[in-house]
Write a protein that holds these residues in place. Sequence first.
Motif, PDB file in Angstrom:
ATOM      1  N   SER A  79       0.798  -1.234   0.000  1.00  6.23           N
ATOM      2  CA  SER A  79       0.000   0.000   0.000  1.00  6.23           C
ATOM      3  C   SER A  79       0.831   1.285   0.000  1.00  6.23           C
ATOM      4  O   SER A  79       0.369   2.323   0.475  1.00  6.23           O
ATOM      5  CB  SER A  79      -0.984   0.011   1.189  1.00  6.23           C
ATOM      6  N   VAL A  80       2.035   1.233  -0.525  1.00 14.26           N
ATOM      7  CA  VAL A  80       2.815   2.461  -0.715  1.00 14.26           C
ATOM      8  C   VAL A  80       2.395   3.061  -2.049  1.00 14.26           C
ATOM      9  O   VAL A  80       2.454   2.391  -3.079  1.00 14.26           O
ATOM     10  CB  VAL A  80       4.340   2.173  -0.702  1.00 14.26           C
ATOM     11  N   GLU A  81       1.945   4.303  -2.007  1.00 18.44           N
ATOM     12  CA  GLU A  81       1.492   4.984  -3.220  1.00 18.44           C
ATOM     13  C   GLU A  81       2.696   5.363  -4.084  1.00 18.44           C
ATOM     14  O   GLU A  81       3.582   6.102  -3.639  1.00 18.44           O
ATOM     15  CB  GLU A  81       0.711   6.249  -2.857  1.00 18.44           C
ATOM     16  N   ILE A  82       2.737   4.839  -5.289  1.00 12.92           N
ATOM     17  CA  ILE A  82       3.754   5.200  -6.276  1.00 12.92           C
ATOM     18  C   ILE A  82       3.016   5.449  -7.583  1.00 12.92           C
ATOM     19  O   ILE A  82       2.369   4.534  -8.113  1.00 12.92           O
ATOM     20  CB  ILE A  82       4.818   4.085  -6.450  1.00 12.92           C
ATOM     21  N   SER A  83       3.082   6.687  -8.060  1.00 14.31           N
ATOM     22  CA  SER A  83       2.370   7.030  -9.295  1.00 14.31           C
ATOM     23  C   SER A  83       3.070   6.398 -10.496  1.00 14.31           C
ATOM     24  O   SER A  83       4.235   5.978 -10.408  1.00 14.31           O
ATOM     25  CB  SER A  83       2.315   8.547  -9.472  1.00 14.31           C
ATOM     26  N   ASP A  84       2.393   6.364 -11.617  1.00 21.77           N
ATOM     27  CA  ASP A  84       2.995   5.836 -12.840  1.00 21.77           C
ATOM     28  C   ASP A  84       4.206   6.675 -13.253  1.00 21.77           C
ATOM     29  O   ASP A  84       5.190   6.130 -13.755  1.00 21.77           O
ATOM     30  CB  ASP A  84       1.970   5.800 -13.978  1.00 21.77           C
ATOM     31  N   GLN A  85       4.133   7.988 -13.027  1.00 19.87           N
ATOM     32  CA  GLN A  85       5.257   8.870 -13.362  1.00 19.87           C
ATOM     33  C   GLN A  85       6.454   8.580 -12.461  1.00 19.87           C
ATOM     34  O   GLN A  85       7.599   8.565 -12.925  1.00 19.87           O
ATOM     35  CB  GLN A  85       4.844  10.349 -13.238  1.00 19.87           C
ATOM     36  N   GLU A  86       6.201   8.351 -11.180  1.00 26.16           N
ATOM     37  CA  GLU A  86       7.285   8.012 -10.256  1.00 26.16           C
ATOM     38  C   GLU A  86       7.894   6.664 -10.611  1.00 26.16           C
ATOM     39  O   GLU A  86       9.119   6.497 -10.569  1.00 26.16           O
ATOM     40  CB  GLU A  86       6.772   8.007  -8.811  1.00 26.16           C
ATOM     41  N   GLU A  87       7.050   5.716 -10.953  1.00 20.90           N
ATOM     42  CA  GLU A  87       7.536   4.395 -11.359  1.00 20.90           C
ATOM     43  C   GLU A  87       8.469   4.516 -12.567  1.00 20.90           C
ATOM     44  O   GLU A  87       9.587   3.985 -12.564  1.00 20.90           O
ATOM     45  CB  GLU A  87       6.350   3.484 -11.692  1.00 20.90           C
ATOM     46  N   ASP A  88       8.029   5.224 -13.587  1.00 23.22           N
ATOM     47  CA  ASP A  88       8.835   5.434 -14.784  1.00 23.22           C
ATOM     48  C   ASP A  88      10.165   6.120 -14.432  1.00 23.22           C
ATOM     49  O   ASP A  88      11.228   5.727 -14.907  1.00 23.22           O
ATOM     50  CB  ASP A  88       8.037   6.272 -15.794  1.00 23.22           C
ATOM     51  N   ALA A  89      10.094   7.136 -13.573  1.00 25.22           N
ATOM     52  CA  ALA A  89      11.298   7.872 -13.176  1.00 25.22           C
ATOM     53  C   ALA A  89      12.269   6.983 -12.394  1.00 25.22           C
ATOM     54  O   ALA A  89      13.485   7.083 -12.574  1.00 25.22           O
ATOM     55  CB  ALA A  89      10.915   9.099 -12.352  1.00 25.22           C
ATOM     56  N   LEU A  90      11.737   6.125 -11.530  1.00 27.59           N
ATOM     57  CA  LEU A  90      12.602   5.204 -10.785  1.00 27.59           C
ATOM     58  C   LEU A  90      13.340   4.270 -11.733  1.00 27.59           C
ATOM     59  O   LEU A  90      14.535   4.018 -11.570  1.00 27.59           O
ATOM     60  CB  LEU A  90      11.783   4.397  -9.774  1.00 27.59           C
ATOM     61  N   TYR A  91      12.642   3.752 -12.732  1.00 28.64           N
ATOM     62  CA  TYR A  91      13.280   2.858 -13.705  1.00 28.64           C
ATOM     63  C   TYR A  91      14.371   3.583 -14.481  1.00 28.64           C
ATOM     64  O   TYR A  91      15.465   3.051 -14.693  1.00 28.64           O
ATOM     65  CB  TYR A  91      12.259   2.276 -14.678  1.00 28.64           C
ATOM     66  N   LYS A  92      14.096   4.802 -14.894  1.00 29.26           N
ATOM     67  CA  LYS A  92      15.082   5.575 -15.655  1.00 29.26           C
ATOM     68  C   LYS A  92      16.285   5.945 -14.782  1.00 29.26           C
ATOM     69  O   LYS A  92      17.431   5.856 -15.217  1.00 29.26           O
ATOM     70  CB  LYS A  92      14.440   6.833 -16.237  1.00 29.26           C
ATOM     71  N   LEU A 137      13.062  12.917 -18.600  1.00 27.44           N
ATOM     72  CA  LEU A 137      13.892  12.384 -17.517  1.00 27.44           C
ATOM     73  C   LEU A 137      13.989  13.345 -16.334  1.00 27.44           C
ATOM     74  O   LEU A 137      14.734  13.101 -15.391  1.00 27.44           O
ATOM     75  CB  LEU A 137      15.306  12.067 -18.029  1.00 27.44           C
ATOM     76  N   THR A 138      13.229  14.427 -16.348  1.00 24.43           N
ATOM     77  CA  THR A 138      13.325  15.448 -15.300  1.00 24.43           C
ATOM     78  C   THR A 138      13.080  14.859 -13.915  1.00 24.43           C
ATOM     79  O   THR A 138      13.868  15.091 -12.980  1.00 24.43           O
ATOM     80  CB  THR A 138      12.354  16.608 -15.589  1.00 24.43           C
ATOM     81  N   LEU A 139      12.015  14.100 -13.752  1.00 22.53           N
ATOM     82  CA  LEU A 139      11.712  13.501 -12.443  1.00 22.53           C
ATOM     83  C   LEU A 139      12.784  12.485 -12.057  1.00 22.53           C
ATOM     84  O   LEU A 139      13.203  12.427 -10.892  1.00 22.53           O
ATOM     85  CB  LEU A 139      10.321  12.866 -12.447  1.00 22.53           C
ATOM     86  N   ALA A 140      13.261  11.708 -13.002  1.00 21.60           N
ATOM     87  CA  ALA A 140      14.333  10.742 -12.720  1.00 21.60           C
ATOM     88  C   ALA A 140      15.577  11.464 -12.215  1.00 21.60           C
ATOM     89  O   ALA A 140      16.241  11.004 -11.276  1.00 21.60           O
ATOM     90  CB  ALA A 140      14.655   9.929 -13.977  1.00 21.60           C
ATOM     91  N   ILE A 141      15.908  12.588 -12.805  1.00 17.51           N
ATOM     92  CA  ILE A 141      17.082  13.366 -12.388  1.00 17.51           C
ATOM     93  C   ILE A 141      16.872  13.933 -10.995  1.00 17.51           C
ATOM     94  O   ILE A 141      17.788  13.913 -10.166  1.00 17.51           O
ATOM     95  CB  ILE A 141      17.386  14.471 -13.426  1.00 17.51           C
ATOM     96  N   GLN A 142      15.671  14.420 -10.699  1.00 20.89           N
ATOM     97  CA  GLN A 142      15.382  14.926  -9.358  1.00 20.89           C
ATOM     98  C   GLN A 142      15.558  13.827  -8.313  1.00 20.89           C
ATOM     99  O   GLN A 142      16.145  14.054  -7.251  1.00 20.89           O
ATOM    100  CB  GLN A 142      13.958  15.489  -9.294  1.00 20.89           C
ATOM    101  N   ILE A 143      15.047  12.645  -8.608  1.00 22.87           N
ATOM    102  CA  ILE A 143      15.194  11.520  -7.678  1.00 22.87           C
ATOM    103  C   ILE A 143      16.673  11.174  -7.523  1.00 22.87           C
ATOM    104  O   ILE A 143      17.176  11.016  -6.404  1.00 22.87           O
ATOM    105  CB  ILE A 143      14.373  10.296  -8.152  1.00 22.87           C
ATOM    106  N   PHE A 144      17.401  11.076  -8.635  1.00 20.30           N
ATOM    107  CA  PHE A 144      18.826  10.718  -8.631  1.00 20.30           C
ATOM    108  C   PHE A 144      19.649  11.713  -7.813  1.00 20.30           C
ATOM    109  O   PHE A 144      20.587  11.326  -7.116  1.00 20.30           O
ATOM    110  CB  PHE A 144      19.334  10.668 -10.074  1.00 20.30           C
ATOM    111  N   LYS A 145      19.308  12.988  -7.868  1.00 24.06           N
ATOM    112  CA  LYS A 145      20.049  14.030  -7.146  1.00 24.06           C
ATOM    113  C   LYS A 145      19.563  14.223  -5.711  1.00 24.06           C
ATOM    114  O   LYS A 145      20.111  15.027  -4.972  1.00 24.06           O
ATOM    115  CB  LYS A 145      19.951  15.362  -7.889  1.00 24.06           C
ATOM    116  N   GLY A 146      18.516  13.497  -5.313  1.00 24.24           N
ATOM    117  CA  GLY A 146      17.977  13.644  -3.962  1.00 24.24           C
ATOM    118  C   GLY A 146      17.158  14.907  -3.792  1.00 24.24           C
ATOM    119  O   GLY A 146      16.985  15.404  -2.682  1.00 24.24           O
ATOM    120  N   GLU A 147      16.619  15.438  -4.882  1.00 28.19           N
ATOM    121  CA  GLU A 147      15.852  16.679  -4.849  1.00 28.19           C
ATOM    122  C   GLU A 147      14.346  16.440  -4.859  1.00 28.19           C
ATOM    123  O   GLU A 147      13.579  17.393  -4.870  1.00 28.19           O
ATOM    124  CB  GLU A 147      16.237  17.553  -6.058  1.00 28.19           C
ATOM    125  N   TYR A 148      13.931  15.193  -4.857  1.00 26.33           N
ATOM    126  CA  TYR A 148      12.507  14.881  -4.885  1.00 26.33           C
ATOM    127  C   TYR A 148      11.992  14.785  -3.455  1.00 26.33           C
ATOM    128  O   TYR A 148      12.713  14.347  -2.544  1.00 26.33           O
ATOM    129  CB  TYR A 148      12.263  13.582  -5.663  1.00 26.33           C
TER     130      TYR A 148
END
Length: 186
Positions: A79-92, A137-148
């Motif tokens: 039950s952890v909410e992960i949007s489709d956009q977040e899922e895609d960004a995590l994979y990238k 890849l904007t969201l993926a980059i934010q996650i990668f940099k710890g900015e999300y």
Amino acid sequence: MKLQNKLKILNDPIYGFISIPSEEIFKIVEHPYFQRLRRITQMGLSYLVYPGAHHTRFHHALGCMHLMQKAVQVLRSKSVEISDQEEDALYKAILLHDIGHGPFSHALEYQIVNGVTHEELSSYFMNHLNNEFNGSLTLAIQIFKGEYHRPFMLELISSQLDMDRLDYLKRDSFYTGVAEGNINSQ
């Protein structure tokens, strides 16, 4: 006009079948920046001691993406909410986390470009790819940099127990024949 199926399945010696989850991720895998990882050994010069250790950053990145797919499934089942956009960004983000590695990986990291880490180079490559892929890849980059705003997502990529470490322990153990790293990633 003949349509081409871009949703591919690869057979990995560690995990078995790995699926590429989207056409865009397949295009990233096909990109020359990512394809260059086929020529970068995962363990530097270790193959001189462990003759089977010829696996590459390409293999590792795909294995990490596979583990991230499993992690997202498990988190959603809890039950952890992960949007489709977040899922895609995590994979990238996990697919590209090591794209900045140079020849022989960590063995020559500071010898090629003095004072620049492979993470900084990965960030550079990701930004360039983001331009080529129209900002996808904007969201993926934010996650990668710890900015999300959801820090656990960065921890899936870079922490004491992340997809990167889970893959390299299992993969390096397999290719070297050393049992100590053979962990259960499930």
